[in-house]
Design a protein around this motif. Sequence first.
Motif, PDB file in Angstrom:
ATOM      1  N   ALA A 100       0.852  -1.194   0.000  1.00 25.17           N
ATOM      2  CA  ALA A 100       0.000   0.000   0.000  1.00 25.17           C
ATOM      3  C   ALA A 100       0.881   1.235   0.000  1.00 25.17           C
ATOM      4  CB  ALA A 100      -0.930   0.005   1.214  1.00 25.17           C
ATOM      5  N   PRO A 101       0.382   2.358  -0.524  1.00 20.92           N
ATOM      6  CA  PRO A 101       1.167   3.595  -0.486  1.00 20.92           C
ATOM      7  C   PRO A 101       1.420   4.015   0.956  1.00 20.92           C
ATOM      8  CG  PRO A 101      -0.679   3.783  -2.022  1.00 20.92           C
ATOM      9  CD  PRO A 101      -0.895   2.525  -1.248  1.00 20.92           C
ATOM     10  N   PRO A 102       2.523   4.688   1.219  1.00 19.22           N
ATOM     11  CA  PRO A 102       2.820   5.095   2.602  1.00 19.22           C
ATOM     12  C   PRO A 102       1.871   6.175   3.094  1.00 19.22           C
ATOM     13  CG  PRO A 102       4.418   6.030   1.074  1.00 19.22           C
ATOM     14  CD  PRO A 102       3.597   5.074   0.279  1.00 19.22           C
ATOM     15  N   TRP A 103       1.642   6.165   4.404  1.00 17.60           N
ATOM     16  CA  TRP A 103       0.923   7.235   5.072  1.00 17.60           C
ATOM     17  C   TRP A 103       1.932   8.261   5.554  1.00 17.60           C
ATOM     18  CZ3 TRP A 103      -4.237   8.123   5.468  1.00 17.60           C
ATOM     19  CH2 TRP A 103      -5.111   7.053   5.184  1.00 17.60           C
ATOM     20  N   ARG A 104       1.533   9.533   5.549  1.00 17.25           N
ATOM     21  CA  ARG A 104       2.427  10.616   5.961  1.00 17.25           C
ATOM     22  C   ARG A 104       1.677  11.541   6.916  1.00 17.25           C
ATOM     23  NH1 ARG A 104       6.760  13.846   3.521  1.00 17.25           N
ATOM     24  NH2 ARG A 104       6.485  16.055   4.022  1.00 17.25           N
ATOM     25  N   ILE A 105       2.313  11.896   8.026  1.00 17.29           N
ATOM     26  CA  ILE A 105       1.748  12.838   8.994  1.00 17.29           C
ATOM     27  C   ILE A 105       2.750  13.969   9.188  1.00 17.29           C
ATOM     28  CG2 ILE A 105       0.756  13.166  11.284  1.00 17.29           C
ATOM     29  CD1 ILE A 105       0.419  10.146  11.487  1.00 17.29           C
ATOM     30  N   GLN A 106       2.286  15.204   9.060  1.00 15.77           N
ATOM     31  CA  GLN A 106       3.148  16.346   9.328  1.00 15.77           C
ATOM     32  C   GLN A 106       2.415  17.342  10.209  1.00 15.77           C
ATOM     33  OE1 GLN A 106       3.385  17.324   5.002  1.00 15.77           O
ATOM     34  NE2 GLN A 106       2.881  19.409   5.674  1.00 15.77           N
ATOM     35  N   ALA A 107       3.185  18.062  11.038  1.00 13.61           N
ATOM     36  CA  ALA A 107       2.606  19.015  11.985  1.00 13.61           C
ATOM     37  C   ALA A 107       3.637  20.077  12.305  1.00 13.61           C
ATOM     38  CB  ALA A 107       2.156  18.293  13.256  1.00 13.61           C
ATOM     39  N   ASP A 131      -1.725  22.789  12.269  1.00 18.16           N
ATOM     40  CA  ASP A 131      -1.823  22.493  10.825  1.00 18.16           C
ATOM     41  C   ASP A 131      -1.429  21.043  10.523  1.00 18.16           C
ATOM     42  OD1 ASP A 131      -2.642  25.112  10.284  1.00 18.16           O
ATOM     43  OD2 ASP A 131      -0.578  25.808  10.061  1.00 18.16           O
ATOM     44  N   VAL A 132      -2.050  20.113  11.204  1.00 20.37           N
ATOM     45  CA  VAL A 132      -1.717  18.695  11.052  1.00 20.37           C
ATOM     46  C   VAL A 132      -2.370  18.146   9.785  1.00 20.37           C
ATOM     47  CG1 VAL A 132      -1.700  16.443  12.146  1.00 20.37           C
ATOM     48  CG2 VAL A 132      -1.663  18.504  13.554  1.00 20.37           C
ATOM     49  N   VAL A 133      -1.601  17.414   8.995  1.00 21.72           N
ATOM     50  CA  VAL A 133      -2.110  16.791   7.778  1.00 21.72           C
ATOM     51  C   VAL A 133      -1.731  15.309   7.789  1.00 21.72           C
ATOM     52  CG1 VAL A 133      -2.100  16.760   5.260  1.00 21.72           C
ATOM     53  CG2 VAL A 133      -1.885  18.944   6.480  1.00 21.72           C
ATOM     54  N   LEU A 134      -2.728  14.448   7.694  1.00 20.14           N
ATOM     55  CA  LEU A 134      -2.540  13.006   7.539  1.00 20.14           C
ATOM     56  C   LEU A 134      -2.930  12.665   6.114  1.00 20.14           C
ATOM     57  CD1 LEU A 134      -2.231  10.022   8.495  1.00 20.14           C
ATOM     58  CD2 LEU A 134      -4.595  10.154   9.300  1.00 20.14           C
ATOM     59  N   SER A 135      -2.007  12.123   5.335  1.00 16.09           N
ATOM     60  CA  SER A 135      -2.281  11.927   3.910  1.00 16.09           C
ATOM     61  C   SER A 135      -1.737  10.600   3.420  1.00 16.09           C
ATOM     62  CB  SER A 135      -1.679  13.069   3.079  1.00 16.09           C
ATOM     63  OG  SER A 135      -0.266  13.111   3.245  1.00 16.09           O
ATOM     64  N   GLN A 136      -2.339  10.142   2.327  1.00 19.40           N
ATOM     65  CA  GLN A 136      -1.884   8.923   1.650  1.00 19.40           C
ATOM     66  C   GLN A 136      -2.100   9.100   0.156  1.00 19.40           C
ATOM     67  OE1 GLN A 136      -4.243   5.285   1.905  1.00 19.40           O
ATOM     68  NE2 GLN A 136      -2.380   4.070   2.221  1.00 19.40           N
ATOM     69  N   GLY A 137      -1.074   8.870  -0.624  1.00 19.68           N
ATOM     70  CA  GLY A 137      -1.184   8.951  -2.067  1.00 19.68           C
ATOM     71  C   GLY A 137      -1.824   7.700  -2.636  1.00 19.68           C
ATOM     72  N   ALA A 138      -2.107   7.720  -3.928  1.00 21.15           N
ATOM     73  CA  ALA A 138      -2.715   6.575  -4.603  1.00 21.15           C
ATOM     74  C   ALA A 138      -2.190   6.509  -6.026  1.00 21.15           C
ATOM     75  CB  ALA A 138      -4.239   6.689  -4.606  1.00 21.15           C
ATOM     76  N   ALA A 139      -2.269   5.311  -6.595  1.00 20.57           N
ATOM     77  CA  ALA A 139      -1.759   5.113  -7.953  1.00 20.57           C
ATOM     78  C   ALA A 139      -2.525   5.945  -8.974  1.00 20.57           C
ATOM     79  CB  ALA A 139      -1.819   3.629  -8.322  1.00 20.57           C
ATOM     80  N   ALA A 186      -2.688   0.625   9.280  1.00 23.72           N
ATOM     81  CA  ALA A 186      -2.314  -0.683   8.747  1.00 23.72           C
ATOM     82  C   ALA A 186      -3.355  -1.210   7.769  1.00 23.72           C
ATOM     83  CB  ALA A 186      -2.098  -1.676   9.878  1.00 23.72           C
ATOM     84  N   THR A 187      -4.625  -0.907   8.030  1.00 25.19           N
ATOM     85  CA  THR A 187      -5.708  -1.390   7.171  1.00 25.19           C
ATOM     86  C   THR A 187      -6.335  -0.276   6.339  1.00 25.19           C
ATOM     87  OG1 THR A 187      -7.352  -1.065   8.927  1.00 25.19           O
ATOM     88  CG2 THR A 187      -6.244  -3.203   8.829  1.00 25.19           C
ATOM     89  N   SER A 188      -5.878   0.970   6.540  1.00 24.75           N
ATOM     90  CA  SER A 188      -6.437   2.147   5.858  1.00 24.75           C
ATOM     91  C   SER A 188      -7.925   2.320   6.163  1.00 24.75           C
ATOM     92  CB  SER A 188      -6.218   2.064   4.335  1.00 24.75           C
ATOM     93  OG  SER A 188      -4.839   2.119   4.026  1.00 24.75           O
ATOM     94  N   ARG A 189      -8.328   1.960   7.361  1.00 27.56           N
ATOM     95  CA  ARG A 189      -9.717   2.113   7.785  1.00 27.56           C
ATOM     96  C   ARG A 189      -9.859   3.384   8.605  1.00 27.56           C
ATOM     97  NH1 ARG A 189     -12.740   0.783  12.363  1.00 27.56           N
ATOM     98  NH2 ARG A 189     -14.931   0.262  11.950  1.00 27.56           N
ATOM     99  N   ILE A 190     -10.801   4.250   8.224  1.00 24.61           N
ATOM    100  CA  ILE A 190     -11.016   5.526   8.896  1.00 24.61           C
ATOM    101  C   ILE A 190     -12.459   5.604   9.372  1.00 24.61           C
ATOM    102  CG2 ILE A 190     -10.971   8.034   8.675  1.00 24.61           C
ATOM    103  CD1 ILE A 190      -8.903   7.696   6.471  1.00 24.61           C
ATOM    104  N   GLN A 191     -12.640   5.904  10.644  1.00 26.83           N
ATOM    105  CA  GLN A 191     -13.964   6.071  11.225  1.00 26.83           C
ATOM    106  C   GLN A 191     -14.157   7.535  11.602  1.00 26.83           C
ATOM    107  OE1 GLN A 191     -14.678   3.632  14.666  1.00 26.83           O
ATOM    108  NE2 GLN A 191     -16.838   4.193  14.820  1.00 26.83           N
ATOM    109  N   LEU A 192     -15.288   8.131  11.167  1.00 28.00           N
ATOM    110  CA  LEU A 192     -15.570   9.530  11.430  1.00 28.00           C
ATOM    111  C   LEU A 192     -16.603   9.657  12.540  1.00 28.00           C
ATOM    112  CD1 LEU A 192     -15.795  10.828   7.752  1.00 28.00           C
ATOM    113  CD2 LEU A 192     -13.790  10.766   9.260  1.00 28.00           C
ATOM    114  N   PHE A 193     -16.489  10.731  13.321  1.00 30.90           N
ATOM    115  CA  PHE A 193     -17.387  10.949  14.450  1.00 30.90           C
ATOM    116  C   PHE A 193     -18.099  12.290  14.309  1.00 30.90           C
ATOM    117  CE2 PHE A 193     -13.703   8.558  16.238  1.00 30.90           C
ATOM    118  CZ  PHE A 193     -14.357   7.342  16.387  1.00 30.90           C
TER     119      PHE A 193
END
Length: 210
Positions: A100-107, A131-139, A186-193
Amino acid sequence: MDSARSLSTPRLPLWTGILIAVAVFAALALKVGPGDIRTPSLPPELARQPDAYLEDGTISQFRADGALHYRMQVERATYFDQGRTAEVTAPVVEFFAPSAPPWRIQAQSGEIRNVTAPGGATEEQADLEGDVVLSQGAADGMQLALRTQALTLYPVREVVRGDQPVIIERGVGSRTVAAGFEADLATSRIQLFSDADRRVHIVLQPTEFR
Protein backbone atom coordinates in the motif's frame (compact mmCIF):
# COMPACT_ATOMS: atom_id res chain seq x y z
CA MET A 1 17.82 15.39 3.55
CA ASP A 2 21.48 14.48 3.00
CA SER A 3 22.53 16.79 5.83
CA ALA A 4 20.26 15.12 8.35
CA ARG A 5 21.76 12.84 10.93
CA SER A 6 20.12 9.44 10.55
CA LEU A 7 19.89 6.71 13.14
CA SER A 8 18.29 3.30 12.52
CA THR A 9 17.02 1.52 15.63
CA PRO A 10 15.68 -1.98 14.89
CA ARG A 11 13.19 -3.25 17.47
CA LEU A 12 13.63 -0.19 19.69
CA PRO A 13 11.07 2.50 20.60
CA LEU A 14 11.08 5.70 18.60
CA TRP A 15 13.53 7.66 20.77
CA THR A 16 15.48 4.91 22.54
CA GLY A 17 18.24 4.65 19.93
CA ILE A 18 19.04 8.35 20.10
CA LEU A 19 19.14 8.37 23.87
CA ILE A 20 21.52 5.40 23.87
CA ALA A 21 23.82 7.25 21.48
CA VAL A 22 23.74 10.38 23.64
CA ALA A 23 24.54 8.37 26.78
CA VAL A 24 27.47 6.53 25.13
CA PHE A 25 28.91 9.77 23.76
CA ALA A 26 28.70 11.46 27.16
CA ALA A 27 30.39 8.52 28.91
CA LEU A 28 33.28 8.48 26.41
CA ALA A 29 33.73 12.25 26.53
CA LEU A 30 33.94 12.34 30.33
CA LYS A 31 36.08 9.16 30.48
CA VAL A 32 34.12 7.71 33.38
CA GLY A 33 32.95 4.19 34.00
CA PRO A 34 29.31 3.15 34.41
CA GLY A 35 29.71 3.01 38.17
CA ASP A 36 30.90 6.64 38.30
CA ILE A 37 27.82 8.14 36.66
CA ARG A 38 25.44 9.75 39.15
CA THR A 39 22.08 11.50 38.66
CA PRO A 40 22.16 14.53 40.98
CA SER A 41 19.00 16.11 42.30
CA LEU A 42 18.26 19.40 40.57
CA PRO A 43 16.92 22.49 42.34
CA PRO A 44 13.30 23.37 41.44
CA GLU A 45 14.34 26.22 39.14
CA LEU A 46 16.33 23.78 36.98
CA ALA A 47 13.94 20.84 37.10
CA ARG A 48 12.49 21.59 33.65
CA GLN A 49 15.82 22.12 31.94
CA PRO A 50 16.32 19.81 28.92
CA ASP A 51 18.51 16.74 29.13
CA ALA A 52 19.53 16.63 25.47
CA TYR A 53 18.90 18.14 22.04
CA LEU A 54 18.65 16.75 18.54
CA GLU A 55 18.62 18.98 15.47
CA ASP A 56 17.80 18.03 11.87
CA GLY A 57 17.37 14.38 12.81
CA THR A 58 15.87 11.26 11.26
CA ILE A 59 14.75 8.23 13.28
CA SER A 60 13.94 4.96 11.48
CA GLN A 61 12.11 1.97 12.95
CA PHE A 62 12.21 -1.49 11.34
CA ARG A 63 9.90 -4.48 11.50
CA ALA A 64 11.01 -7.90 12.73
CA ASP A 65 11.61 -9.04 9.13
CA GLY A 66 13.94 -6.09 8.47
CA ALA A 67 11.46 -4.03 6.43
CA LEU A 68 11.15 -0.33 7.20
CA HIS A 69 8.14 0.27 9.48
CA TYR A 70 8.12 4.04 9.98
CA ARG A 71 10.44 7.01 9.83
CA MET A 72 10.29 10.36 11.62
CA GLN A 73 12.10 13.54 10.64
CA VAL A 74 12.30 16.55 12.96
CA GLU A 75 13.88 19.96 12.79
CA ARG A 76 14.53 19.78 16.52
CA ALA A 77 13.86 17.45 19.44
CA THR A 78 14.30 18.44 23.09
CA TYR A 79 14.39 15.73 25.77
CA PHE A 80 13.18 16.07 29.36
CA ASP A 81 12.71 13.81 32.40
CA GLN A 82 15.83 11.76 31.63
CA GLY A 83 14.66 11.15 28.08
CA ARG A 84 11.16 9.98 28.93
CA THR A 85 9.56 12.97 27.18
CA ALA A 86 10.51 14.63 23.91
CA GLU A 87 9.22 17.90 22.46
CA VAL A 88 9.63 18.03 18.69
CA THR A 89 9.47 20.79 16.08
CA ALA A 90 8.17 20.26 12.53
CA PRO A 91 7.76 16.47 12.80
CA VAL A 92 7.10 14.45 9.64
CA VAL A 93 6.23 10.76 10.13
CA GLU A 94 5.92 8.21 7.32
CA PHE A 95 4.52 4.67 7.69
CA PHE A 96 5.45 2.04 5.10
CA ALA A 97 3.60 -1.11 4.07
CA PRO A 98 4.56 -3.78 1.51
CA SER A 99 1.37 -3.51 -0.57
CA ALA A 100 0.00 0.00 0.00
CA PRO A 101 1.17 3.60 -0.49
CA PRO A 102 2.82 5.10 2.60
CA TRP A 103 0.92 7.23 5.07
CA ARG A 104 2.43 10.62 5.96
CA ILE A 105 1.75 12.84 8.99
CA GLN A 106 3.15 16.35 9.33
CA ALA A 107 2.61 19.01 11.99
CA GLN A 108 4.13 22.15 13.43
CA SER A 109 5.05 20.63 16.79
CA GLY A 110 4.45 17.71 19.11
CA GLU A 111 5.25 15.86 22.31
CA ILE A 112 6.21 12.19 22.59
CA ARG A 113 5.99 10.25 25.86
CA ASN A 114 5.31 6.79 27.25
CA VAL A 115 1.77 5.94 28.34
CA THR A 116 -0.07 2.87 29.61
CA ALA A 117 -1.66 0.95 26.73
CA PRO A 118 -4.76 -1.26 26.89
CA GLY A 119 -3.78 -4.37 28.84
CA GLY A 120 -1.30 -2.56 31.06
CA ALA A 121 1.72 -2.49 28.76
CA THR A 122 3.68 0.67 28.02
CA GLU A 123 3.62 2.28 24.59
CA GLU A 124 4.68 5.53 22.96
CA GLN A 125 2.17 8.27 22.32
CA ALA A 126 2.82 11.27 20.07
CA ASP A 127 0.55 14.30 20.45
CA LEU A 128 0.94 16.42 17.31
CA GLU A 129 -0.59 19.86 16.76
CA GLY A 130 -0.62 22.85 14.44
CA ASP A 131 -1.82 22.49 10.82
CA VAL A 132 -1.72 18.70 11.05
CA VAL A 133 -2.11 16.79 7.78
CA LEU A 134 -2.54 13.01 7.54
CA SER A 135 -2.28 11.93 3.91
CA GLN A 136 -1.88 8.92 1.65
CA GLY A 137 -1.18 8.95 -2.07
CA ALA A 138 -2.71 6.58 -4.60
CA ALA A 139 -1.76 5.11 -7.95
CA ASP A 140 -4.61 7.00 -9.65
CA GLY A 141 -3.36 10.31 -8.27
CA MET A 142 -6.39 10.75 -5.97
CA GLN A 143 -4.63 11.69 -2.75
CA LEU A 144 -6.50 11.34 0.53
CA ALA A 145 -5.79 14.12 3.05
CA LEU A 146 -7.18 14.70 6.55
CA ARG A 147 -6.59 18.20 7.91
CA THR A 148 -7.01 19.11 11.57
CA GLN A 149 -5.33 21.11 14.33
CA ALA A 150 -4.37 18.23 16.63
CA LEU A 151 -4.21 14.44 16.73
CA THR A 152 -2.71 11.61 18.76
CA LEU A 153 -0.53 8.94 17.19
CA TYR A 154 0.38 5.50 18.57
CA PRO A 155 3.30 4.54 16.28
CA VAL A 156 3.69 0.85 17.09
CA ARG A 157 -0.04 0.10 16.62
CA GLU A 158 -0.31 2.53 13.67
CA VAL A 159 -3.42 4.09 15.21
CA VAL A 160 -4.29 7.79 14.87
CA ARG A 161 -7.05 9.57 16.80
CA GLY A 162 -8.36 13.11 16.63
CA ASP A 163 -11.06 14.87 18.63
CA GLN A 164 -10.73 18.22 16.81
CA PRO A 165 -12.79 19.19 13.74
CA VAL A 166 -11.37 17.47 10.68
CA ILE A 167 -11.69 18.04 6.94
CA ILE A 168 -11.21 15.01 4.68
CA GLU A 169 -10.38 15.63 1.02
CA ARG A 170 -10.24 12.99 -1.68
CA GLY A 171 -8.89 14.30 -4.94
CA VAL A 172 -10.34 17.63 -6.05
CA GLY A 173 -14.11 17.21 -5.78
CA SER A 174 -14.75 15.24 -2.58
CA ARG A 175 -14.83 16.94 0.83
CA THR A 176 -16.05 15.63 4.19
CA VAL A 177 -16.26 17.47 7.51
CA ALA A 178 -16.49 15.68 10.86
CA ALA A 179 -16.07 16.36 14.59
CA GLY A 180 -13.31 13.77 14.97
CA PHE A 181 -11.89 10.54 13.61
CA GLU A 182 -9.93 7.38 14.27
CA ALA A 183 -7.70 5.79 11.64
CA ASP A 184 -6.01 2.39 11.46
CA LEU A 185 -3.11 3.02 9.11
CA ALA A 186 -2.31 -0.68 8.75
CA THR A 187 -5.71 -1.39 7.17
CA SER A 188 -6.44 2.15 5.86
CA ARG A 189 -9.72 2.11 7.78
CA ILE A 190 -11.02 5.53 8.90
CA GLN A 191 -13.96 6.07 11.23
CA LEU A 192 -15.57 9.53 11.43
CA PHE A 193 -17.39 10.95 14.45
CA SER A 194 -20.04 13.61 14.96
CA ASP A 195 -21.17 15.54 18.03
CA ALA A 196 -24.04 17.81 19.08
CA ASP A 197 -22.60 20.76 17.21
CA ARG A 198 -21.08 19.12 14.15
CA ARG A 199 -22.50 16.22 12.12
CA VAL A 200 -20.58 14.35 9.44
CA HIS A 201 -21.08 16.36 6.27
CA ILE A 202 -20.08 15.07 2.82
CA VAL A 203 -19.77 17.18 -0.33
CA LEU A 204 -19.26 15.52 -3.71
CA GLN A 205 -18.39 17.59 -6.74
CA PRO A 206 -20.33 16.42 -9.85
CA THR A 207 -18.12 15.01 -12.57
CA GLU A 208 -18.03 17.08 -15.74
CA PHE A 209 -18.46 15.15 -18.97
CA ARG A 210 -17.43 16.51 -22.33
